[in-house]
Design a protein around this motif. Sequence first.
Motif, PDB file in Angstrom:
ATOM      1  N   THR A 444       0.837  -1.200   0.000  1.00  0.00           N
ATOM      2  CA  THR A 444       0.000   0.000   0.000  1.00  0.00           C
ATOM      3  C   THR A 444       0.871   1.249   0.000  1.00  0.00           C
ATOM      4  O   THR A 444       0.611   2.217  -0.728  1.00  0.00           O
ATOM      5  CB  THR A 444      -0.939   0.017   1.214  1.00  0.00           C
ATOM      6  N   ALA A 445       1.925   1.224   0.803  1.00  0.00           N
ATOM      7  CA  ALA A 445       2.850   2.361   0.837  1.00  0.00           C
ATOM      8  C   ALA A 445       3.518   2.557  -0.519  1.00  0.00           C
ATOM      9  O   ALA A 445       3.713   3.690  -0.973  1.00  0.00           O
ATOM     10  CB  ALA A 445       3.900   2.149   1.932  1.00  0.00           C
ATOM     11  N   LEU A 446       3.862   1.461  -1.182  1.00  0.00           N
ATOM     12  CA  LEU A 446       4.443   1.564  -2.519  1.00  0.00           C
ATOM     13  C   LEU A 446       3.464   2.179  -3.509  1.00  0.00           C
ATOM     14  O   LEU A 446       3.839   3.006  -4.345  1.00  0.00           O
ATOM     15  CB  LEU A 446       4.868   0.170  -3.015  1.00  0.00           C
ATOM     16  N   SER A 447       2.199   1.801  -3.407  1.00  0.00           N
ATOM     17  CA  SER A 447       1.201   2.319  -4.347  1.00  0.00           C
ATOM     18  C   SER A 447       0.976   3.813  -4.163  1.00  0.00           C
ATOM     19  O   SER A 447       0.640   4.517  -5.110  1.00  0.00           O
ATOM     20  CB  SER A 447      -0.125   1.569  -4.176  1.00  0.00           C
ATOM     21  N   LEU A 448       1.167   4.315  -2.954  1.00  0.00           N
ATOM     22  CA  LEU A 448       0.985   5.744  -2.693  1.00  0.00           C
ATOM     23  C   LEU A 448       2.118   6.586  -3.277  1.00  0.00           C
ATOM     24  O   LEU A 448       2.024   7.810  -3.316  1.00  0.00           O
ATOM     25  CB  LEU A 448       0.871   6.000  -1.187  1.00  0.00           C
ATOM     26  N   MET A 449       3.178   5.932  -3.729  1.00  0.00           N
ATOM     27  CA  MET A 449       4.273   6.654  -4.366  1.00  0.00           C
ATOM     28  C   MET A 449       3.917   7.059  -5.798  1.00  0.00           C
ATOM     29  O   MET A 449       4.690   7.746  -6.457  1.00  0.00           O
ATOM     30  CB  MET A 449       5.536   5.780  -4.384  1.00  0.00           C
ATOM     31  N   ASN A 450       2.741   6.594  -6.254  1.00  0.00           N
ATOM     32  CA  ASN A 450       2.238   6.939  -7.589  1.00  0.00           C
ATOM     33  C   ASN A 450       3.171   6.478  -8.707  1.00  0.00           C
ATOM     34  O   ASN A 450       3.245   7.107  -9.759  1.00  0.00           O
ATOM     35  CB  ASN A 450       1.981   8.449  -7.710  1.00  0.00           C
ATOM     36  N   ASP A 451       3.884   5.420  -8.457  1.00  0.00           N
ATOM     37  CA  ASP A 451       4.694   4.799  -9.507  1.00  0.00           C
ATOM     38  C   ASP A 451       4.109   3.417  -9.771  1.00  0.00           C
ATOM     39  O   ASP A 451       4.464   2.436  -9.119  1.00  0.00           O
ATOM     40  CB  ASP A 451       6.161   4.690  -9.060  1.00  0.00           C
ATOM     41  N   GLN A 452       3.179   3.356 -10.706  1.00  0.00           N
ATOM     42  CA  GLN A 452       2.431   2.127 -10.923  1.00  0.00           C
ATOM     43  C   GLN A 452       3.323   0.986 -11.381  1.00  0.00           C
ATOM     44  O   GLN A 452       3.085  -0.172 -11.035  1.00  0.00           O
ATOM     45  CB  GLN A 452       1.325   2.365 -11.957  1.00  0.00           C
ATOM     46  N   GLN A 453       4.365   1.287 -12.139  1.00  0.00           N
ATOM     47  CA  GLN A 453       5.257   0.226 -12.606  1.00  0.00           C
ATOM     48  C   GLN A 453       5.946  -0.470 -11.443  1.00  0.00           C
ATOM     49  O   GLN A 453       6.073  -1.695 -11.427  1.00  0.00           O
ATOM     50  CB  GLN A 453       6.296   0.807 -13.572  1.00  0.00           C
ATOM     51  N   VAL A 454       6.403   0.318 -10.461  1.00  0.00           N
ATOM     52  CA  VAL A 454       7.057  -0.269  -9.286  1.00  0.00           C
ATOM     53  C   VAL A 454       6.060  -1.103  -8.496  1.00  0.00           C
ATOM     54  O   VAL A 454       6.376  -2.210  -8.029  1.00  0.00           O
ATOM     55  CB  VAL A 454       7.661   0.839  -8.396  1.00  0.00           C
ATOM     56  N   THR A 455       4.836  -0.574  -8.330  1.00  0.00           N
ATOM     57  CA  THR A 455       3.809  -1.303  -7.583  1.00  0.00           C
ATOM     58  C   THR A 455       3.490  -2.630  -8.255  1.00  0.00           C
ATOM     59  O   THR A 455       3.415  -3.675  -7.595  1.00  0.00           O
ATOM     60  CB  THR A 455       2.530  -0.457  -7.470  1.00  0.00           C
ATOM     61  N   GLU A 456       3.294  -2.596  -9.573  1.00  0.00           N
ATOM     62  CA  GLU A 456       2.997  -3.817 -10.306  1.00  0.00           C
ATOM     63  C   GLU A 456       4.149  -4.813 -10.208  1.00  0.00           C
ATOM     64  O   GLU A 456       3.930  -6.015 -10.021  1.00  0.00           O
ATOM     65  CB  GLU A 456       2.707  -3.495 -11.770  1.00  0.00           C
ATOM     66  N   LYS A 457       5.362  -4.311 -10.334  1.00  0.00           N
ATOM     67  CA  LYS A 457       6.537  -5.182 -10.253  1.00  0.00           C
ATOM     68  C   LYS A 457       6.635  -5.830  -8.877  1.00  0.00           C
ATOM     69  O   LYS A 457       6.932  -7.025  -8.760  1.00  0.00           O
ATOM     70  CB  LYS A 457       7.801  -4.377 -10.554  1.00  0.00           C
TER      71      LYS A 457
END
Length: 528
Positions: A444-457
Motif C-alpha cells: 500500500t505504501a508503494l502504491s501511494l508513491m504513484n509509480d504504478q510500474q514499481v507497484t505492479e513489479k
Amino acid sequence: MILFKATKSNLESVLISLIRALKINVTAKTVETCLSDHPETPSLLALSDCLTSWNIENQAFGIPREDYDVNELLFPFVAHFPEKGGRFVLITNIASGVVQFSDEEHKNSTMPENEFLKRWDGIALHAETSAISGEKDYKQNQFKYLLQRLILPTGLILLISILGLIFYQQNISWSSAILSLTKLSGITVSILLLIQSINSNNPFVQNLCSLGGKNNCNAILKSNAAKITSWLSWSEVGFFYFTGSFLLLLINPANTATLAWLNVLAIPYTIYSISYQYRNKNWCILCCTVQALLWFELIINLTSGYLFISIDFSLINIALFAICFLFPIVVWSFLKPFFLESTQLKPIQQQLKTFKYNSDLFKQALTNQPRYAVSDELLPVLMGNAEADTVITMVSNPFCGPCSRAHKTIEEWLQTRDDIQLKVIFSTADHDHDSGTKMARHITALSLMNDQQVTEKALNAWYDQSSKKFESWAEQFPVTIVDEVANVTEKHRAWCKMAEITFTPTILINGYKLPEPYRLEDLKYLIN
C-alpha cells in the motif's frame, strides 16, 4: 464482428496459416485449444481474441466495394466470404489481377481478382506483430506436443521389444515372486490413484478413500504437494516406478540389485508424503498404501540380500532398464489425453458455454446482488487504467495460493487490455507481527508513491514467490511506512466484514460479487 462465422475446421486452418505467415511462435495445438475454449467459435471474434491473447495486434474492417483499392490493403489479411454459411480465407497478396490465398482446402493457391471481389463481402482482419508477440512457453509446449506425436510409434516399438524379451525370461525365485506381487500391488494402487486424478467422483475410489474414518483423498491429491509440475503428479511417477520395475523383474530377475537400489532412492519420498499428511491432519488411504508397499519392498531387499549384490552395468541391462521404464511412461502419455477428454463431455460443454457466456444473462446475475463501494479511503492497491469503466476488485490474502493464480490471470489481461482497472483489497490478520499484514501495508505504501510500474513489479514479485518471504521481498522494494497506511489492514478487515467476504480470492465487478457459476477466467469473454 461476432456475426461473421464459418466452420471450425476452416477457421482453425486459416488462423494457423496466418500465424505461419506472420512467423509467430504459436503451436497448432495451442490454436486448436484457444478456438475450442472460445464461446463464440467459429467466428471472427474468436479469431481476434485468440490473436490478442498472443499479443498480436489486430483490427477488423468493413470495406465498401466502391472504396476498394488494392494499394491501400495491408497483407496478409483474413477475408470473409458469406457463401455456404460463411468461410474465411487468408489473402497473402494481390498483384496483376491475381489473388494469392490459403484456406483448409487450398495452400498457396490463386484466383482471379474479379472472382475474389464477387465472393468477398468486404470484411477483413489485419494483424501486426511486435517484439512480445507469440505464445507463452512456446518452446516447452512445442516439445510437449512433439512428444505426444511420438507416443504412439514409440509405444508400439517398446511393446514389441518387451513381448520379444519375455520369451527369454529366466526362472523366478520365491523372493523374486514376492517382490513381483508387491510391485503388482503397487501398480494396482497407482492405477486407482490415476483414476482419482482423472475422475475424483469415481464411486469405487471414493469408497476406498473413506475407509478408516474421515479421510479426504482429494485434499491431498489435488494439493500442490501432490504434483512435481503442472503436468506431472506423484501418482503418475508411482505408476511408472511400479510398472517399470515389475516389467524389468519379469523379463530379467537378475536385475534385482538395480531395483533394490532404486527402491532405496524412493524411500525419502515416503517420509515427505507421510509428514505432509501428518502436518495437514488429513490422510489419503491410497497414498499411505503406496508408502507401505515401498517400505515392504525395502524389507524384502534387505532380507533377501539384493542390496548386497553388485549391479550389472552391461549394455544389455541398461537397455532393458530403459525399455521397461519408458514403456509405462509412453503408454500413459498416450492414454491420458483420451481419459481426460472422455470426462469433459465436449458437446454439452459447448452448449453450456453458449448459455454461460450470454452477456445479458451475466449482467442480470451480476447486478441482482448488493453492491459494495470500494472508496479511495480504503487505500486499495490500484493497477491498470484509472479511467476504465470496468473495475475489478480482488480481495486477496498474501499467502493464498489461488490468489496468486488469480493475480497472474488479471496481470496478463492488463498487459493486453486498457479497459480494466484493478483494485486489490487484502484480507489479513491485522496484527503487527503477521507477515501478511506487513506485506499489505508495504505494498500500500508503494502504491501511494504513484509509480504504478514499481507497484505492479512488487506485487508480481510477491505472488511469483514459491516460498513467500516478506523480509527478502521487502528489501527489493524499500519504502517508508507512513502513518496514513499504518492502519490500512484494519480498514480492509472492516470492509471485508461489511461485505461478508468469506474466502479469498473474492472477485467483484464494479462493486458486485462475481456470481456462481462464473469464474475469473470467464470474464475475458464477458467484459468489454
